[in-house]
Design an enzyme around this catalytic site. Structure first.
Site, PDB file in Angstrom:
ATOM      1  N   LYS A   1     -16.451 -13.367 -24.621  1.00 21.85           N
ATOM      2  CA  LYS A   1     -15.832 -14.951 -24.011  1.00 21.85           C
ATOM      3  C   LYS A   1     -14.450 -14.658 -23.813  1.00 21.85           C
ATOM      4  O   LYS A   1     -13.848 -15.739 -23.024  1.00 21.85           O
ATOM      5  CB  LYS A   1     -16.270 -16.032 -25.134  1.00 21.85           C
ATOM      6  CG  LYS A   1     -17.820 -16.237 -25.183  1.00 21.85           C
ATOM      7  CD  LYS A   1     -18.151 -17.073 -23.811  1.00 21.85           C
ATOM      8  CE  LYS A   1     -19.583 -17.533 -24.177  1.00 21.85           C
ATOM      9  NZ  LYS A   1     -19.974 -18.345 -23.021  1.00 21.85           N
TER      10      LYS A   1
ATOM     11  N   SER B   1     -20.932 -23.851 -28.200  1.00 22.86           N
ATOM     12  CA  SER B   1     -21.577 -23.441 -29.540  1.00 22.86           C
ATOM     13  C   SER B   1     -20.641 -22.653 -30.359  1.00 22.86           C
ATOM     14  O   SER B   1     -21.297 -22.279 -31.310  1.00 22.86           O
ATOM     15  CB  SER B   1     -23.031 -23.090 -29.155  1.00 22.86           C
ATOM     16  OG  SER B   1     -22.924 -21.657 -28.724  1.00 22.86           O
TER      17      SER B   1
END
Lengths: 332, 332
Positions: A63, A88
């Site tokens: 990410k 999340s």
């Protein structure tokens, strides 16, 4: 070849140019992650497998690629107000880390069911945690409220050109590390990762096959692909906590047109793959990260018409942030 | 510098020449394992750490280095009768694998308390398992009986020049990968690994510091070093199943003269280190393999007179064969 012709028309949210620009921008902040292989897993699968180890990436997942691309794309005056996102966990930590590197505040909306280790990562990198309910609706409305209050820039976890372009840098590295791949298998959730990986890989090698691996308990992409229209799920249930999101309007067209197939895995297949990562590859890989290995080992995949054409396959091990607190306590 | 002068006299079981010969002999059969680092662990320890990842080695541990050196040293007619050894697991698997590579039988005496995953590795590589009691006496007498019955060559897990020379090849790689190390931390059990590593490293760089890490429940090396004479333990108790052996007459002199210090760790320190390997390094490392990280993080180590002189430290993560069966079952 319809998909590839569409690719040339640049009708998607990102393209090879935006992905190459992203790579130049983010290279100082990310690891070029290694590619590992295992004769044992080659023998089990009957294929030549290689593993792109994004579990070794900064923050423990891919990410940071998209997050750092988005944050370092901001103009100084925009950046000063900070950034806000909902996630999340791994995107949240990556945004926090990238914001810290740029020296700006990060506001992070986290659903209450996120794993503790991912929340800890956000805090370690200096992100400000704001809790929401587990639904996508609650995540989004909470993020909007923070944005209105602070003026911070919203950085969506996947439905964003900068994010898709950043995640696509995986393919640039991978096809340099292993040029003769015929297939790449990628976990699918909101579709930022697979969109970037697909757009870059098919631009470099139009004949490469890209498969998505998706949990049965969050199979919106498979349902969408089957029906030909974007289906989102309000309720999901899977141990693969990073794969609970549904596709967005920027990622769905890439999945619809360019992703070759979606393999759907049950929970036991995912856990078994995670265990093989640990016991054979000696790697900590989270359930969402191990699902690509689950796909290639599944009976379902062996029945696909393209099974016999797959020889050299890259599996993106997308992250390694896994909560095994119970285990460690039990060892004491 | 007394130790280093002794080193030049070649009074030990192995030396830099036998270790270099071993490296040439075994290179086709082993991995040159990578060295990893972590800014998080540097920050936690306050030192610059690097990790020699023998968990990625063939068979999941460093043992293939010594085993393949021993087995490929045998003359053809000797080799034809096969090899026999006793081991808690990793040496057993390595002997089985090396014997398979040479195409000769391997008879492996395994104590009843060995972890299931290590026994499975022996069987996977074609080794013939013969059970013994957990004591060193039972292990040795059972191996002798097999040797008399089959004529196989006994390959002791550590008290053997060929084994010590093979394990020492770690230092040749490590000092090429990270030339400016000031300290190497190595798990200690029977002493084959630390003897080889020390003899090679101090021959290349006499000022390098070598520390042993030993579990409190099997602290024969620390007791021996303290008393100045070889002490063996008949009863040991530690989660670090690979570190239960006591030093032998070939390894004790190296530990006595050349190993700079022994850091003794309790079970919780070992488990904590194993957890950090998993959560931060994203690596599966067995308890015996993680003990070097436990050493550098221990309060004990911070009180040593040499603490302030340590800057760049290599930690040998010696293996990754860990049984987490209970965990995986609990996830289902």
């Amino acid at each position: 070849m319809e998909g590839v012709n569409q690719l040339k028309n640049k009708k998607y949210a990102a393209d090879i140019d935006s992905i190459k620009e992203a790579h130049t921008r983010i290279s100082p902040f990310i690891h070029k992650t290694p590619v590992l292989s295992s004769t044992s897993l080659d023998s089990i699968s009957g294929k030549q497998l290689c593993f792109k180890c994004e579990c070794f990436q900064k923050g423990g997942a891919f990410k940071i690629r998209g997050a750092s691309n988005a944050i370092f794309s901001l103009e100084d005056d925009q950046a000063a107000k900070g950034v806000v996102t909902h996630s999340s966990g791994n995107h949240a930590a990556a945004i926090s880390l990238a914001a810290k590197l740029r020296g700006i505040p990060a506001y992070v909306v986290i659903p209450k069911n996120a794993p503790a280790c991912k929340v800890e990562n956000v805090r370690r990198y200096g992100g400000q945690v704001i809790w929401s309910e587990a639904t996508m609706q609650s995540r989004e409305s909470t993020a909007t409220a923070v944005q209105q209050r602070t003026g911070a820039n919203l950085i969506h976890p996947f439905n964003d050109k900068r994010i898709i372009s950043g995640q696509g840098t995986i393919s640039l590295e991978l096809l340099e590390q292993v040029p003769d791949l015929d297939t790449i298998i990628v976990p699918i959730s909101g579709g930022g990762l697979i969109s970037g990986v697909t757009l870059a890989a098919k631009s470099i090698n139009p004949s490469i096959r890209v498969l998505a691996a998706e949990p049965m308990g969050a199979d919106d992409a498979a349902r969408s692909k089957l029906s030909g229209r974007l289906i989102t799920l309000s309720d999901t249930n899977t141990i693969a906590d990073g794969l609970r999101a549904s596709l967005g309007d920027l990622t769905w067209p890439v999945v619809r047109d360019l992703v070759d197939d979606i393999v759907v895995l049950d929970e036991n297949e995912i856990i078994k793959a995670m265990r093989l990562c640990y016991e054979v590859l000696k790697l900590a890989v989270e359930p969402s990260g191990a699902i690509g290995l689950a796909a290639i080992l599944s009976d379902q995949c062996k029945q696909k018409p393209y099974w016999k054409d797959m020889r050299k396959i890259a599996i993106v091990l997308s992250g390694g942030n896994v909560d095994l607190g119970v285990l460690w306590e039990s060892l004491k």
